[in-house]
Design a protein around this motif. Structure first.
Motif, PDB file in Angstrom:
ATOM      1  N   ASP A  95      83.142 -25.862 -67.043  1.00  0.00           N
ATOM      2  CA  ASP A  95      82.430 -24.639 -67.606  1.00  0.00           C
ATOM      3  C   ASP A  95      81.985 -23.840 -66.736  1.00  0.00           C
ATOM      4  N   LYS A  96      81.330 -24.337 -65.508  1.00  0.00           N
ATOM      5  CA  LYS A  96      80.738 -23.814 -64.469  1.00  0.00           C
ATOM      6  C   LYS A  96      81.810 -22.837 -63.700  1.00  0.00           C
ATOM      7  N   GLU A  97      82.959 -23.533 -63.565  1.00  0.00           N
ATOM      8  CA  GLU A  97      83.956 -22.692 -62.796  1.00  0.00           C
ATOM      9  C   GLU A  97      84.496 -21.790 -63.621  1.00  0.00           C
ATOM     10  N   VAL A  98      85.003 -21.872 -64.855  1.00  0.00           N
ATOM     11  CA  VAL A  98      85.446 -20.903 -65.572  1.00  0.00           C
ATOM     12  C   VAL A  98      84.377 -19.404 -65.788  1.00  0.00           C
ATOM     13  N   SER A  99      83.116 -19.905 -65.966  1.00  0.00           N
ATOM     14  CA  SER A  99      82.155 -18.868 -65.973  1.00  0.00           C
ATOM     15  C   SER A  99      82.362 -18.140 -64.524  1.00  0.00           C
ATOM     16  N   MET A 100      82.276 -18.693 -63.412  1.00  0.00           N
ATOM     17  CA  MET A 100      82.663 -18.090 -62.182  1.00  0.00           C
ATOM     18  C   MET A 100      83.665 -17.087 -62.005  1.00  0.00           C
ATOM     19  N   ILE A 101      84.826 -17.585 -62.763  1.00  0.00           N
ATOM     20  CA  ILE A 101      85.956 -16.707 -62.617  1.00  0.00           C
ATOM     21  C   ILE A 101      85.732 -15.395 -63.502  1.00  0.00           C
ATOM     22  N   LYS A 102      84.932 -15.728 -64.849  1.00  0.00           N
ATOM     23  CA  LYS A 102      84.648 -14.638 -65.558  1.00  0.00           C
ATOM     24  C   LYS A 102      83.803 -13.562 -65.113  1.00  0.00           C
ATOM     25  N   VAL A 103      82.782 -13.823 -64.239  1.00  0.00           N
ATOM     26  CA  VAL A 103      81.983 -13.135 -63.398  1.00  0.00           C
ATOM     27  C   VAL A 103      82.543 -12.585 -62.153  1.00  0.00           C
ATOM     28  N   ASN A 104      83.165 -13.298 -61.367  1.00  0.00           N
ATOM     29  CA  ASN A 104      83.771 -13.048 -60.124  1.00  0.00           C
ATOM     30  C   ASN A 104      84.991 -11.933 -60.225  1.00  0.00           C
ATOM     31  N   ASP A 105      85.550 -12.373 -61.163  1.00  0.00           N
ATOM     32  CA  ASP A 105      86.949 -11.532 -61.342  1.00  0.00           C
ATOM     33  C   ASP A 105      86.946 -10.915 -62.581  1.00  0.00           C
TER      34      ASP A 105
END
Length: 252
Positions: A95-105
């Protein structure tokens, strides 16, 4: 008075961009989730400041931000919101990694495109996408998702810069690619930097100098410039091993 929009302005690099752009006389539009921090920053600055609460983990919030600003001229956009996740890809929290992709990309992409179209139509503007030196390297074992997310930022900005030049657009784009910076990034990513970081003040000052010169890729320290230059010369297997070793040290 010119206006700058800064995402992720609650701490670190984003907060420092607000301070230094205020010193240059810009009025500011600041976004973030922690409004109380933005209010504290507003009290500190001697320029007009508008605060917009936005959780850029959500696509709706990105489009809502663009809608809210559709009639506001933005002269500089600091596309800064982002965070990292460290650890073995087998073990990191999904979940944290998918959230990172949502924000970063995803958020970065939506806001970059929306603000670019707006500036192109207005005939003026400069966008700085905040990437990372990680985005200039072929990969980063033990922080693989983060490296990949920042490679996206660098690649997108490079490609768009060529398109704008061929169209004769007056809008400029740049990407900031710092190495370690002494901010809350470490705590969010659960890492301890094994290399000495640069200060947010130095990072932002170098970024603004690079923007003044219309530089596309801005690497704000001599050491990281050397490292990223070396990365083009070293064989990928060796470079990935070196990067992985450095990342392991960050995990404490």
């Amino acid at each position: 008075m010119k206006t700058a929009l800064i995402t992720g302005a609650t701490s670190g690099i984003g907060r420092e961009f607000a301070r230094q752009l205020a010193e240059r006389g810009y009025s500011l539009i600041l976004t973030g989730r922690r409004v109380e921090r933005l209010e504290e920053l507003k009290e500190e600055l001697q320029v007009p400041v508008e605060i917009i609460e936005a959780d850029l983990n959500k696509k709706k919030a990105c489009f809502a931000l663009l809608k809210k600003l559709e009639n506001t001229q933005i002269d500089v956009f600091i596309n800064n919101a982002g965070f990292g996740v460290a650890g073995s890809f087998l073990d990191t929290d999904m979940d944290k990694e998918v959230s990172m992709i949502k924000v970063n990309d995803v958020a970065m992409h939506i806001l970059f495109k929306g603000m670019l179209q707006k500036m192109h139509q207005a005939g003026t503007g400069h966008i700085l996408n905040v990437g990372s030196s990680a985005g200039l390297l072929p990969g980063g074992p033990y922080m693989a998702g983060y490296y990949a997310s920042k490679a996206y930022v660098v690649s997108l900005t490079r490609g768009v810069a060529v398109e704008l030049k061929e169209k004769g657009s007056p809008v400029k784009v740049s990407v900031l690619c710092p190495g370690p910076v002494d901010t809350e990034f470490n705590d969010t990513a659960d890492v301890v930097f094994s290399l000495k970081g640069i200060s947010p003040e130095f990072c932002v000052a170098e970024a603004l100098k690079g923007m003044d010169r219309n530089k596309l890729i801005i690497v704000p320290s001599f050491r990281m410039k050397l490292a990223t230059t070396f990365s083009h010369l070293a064989p990928y297997p060796i470079l990935l091993k070196l990067t992985g070793r450095q990342q392991k040290k960050k995990l404490g």
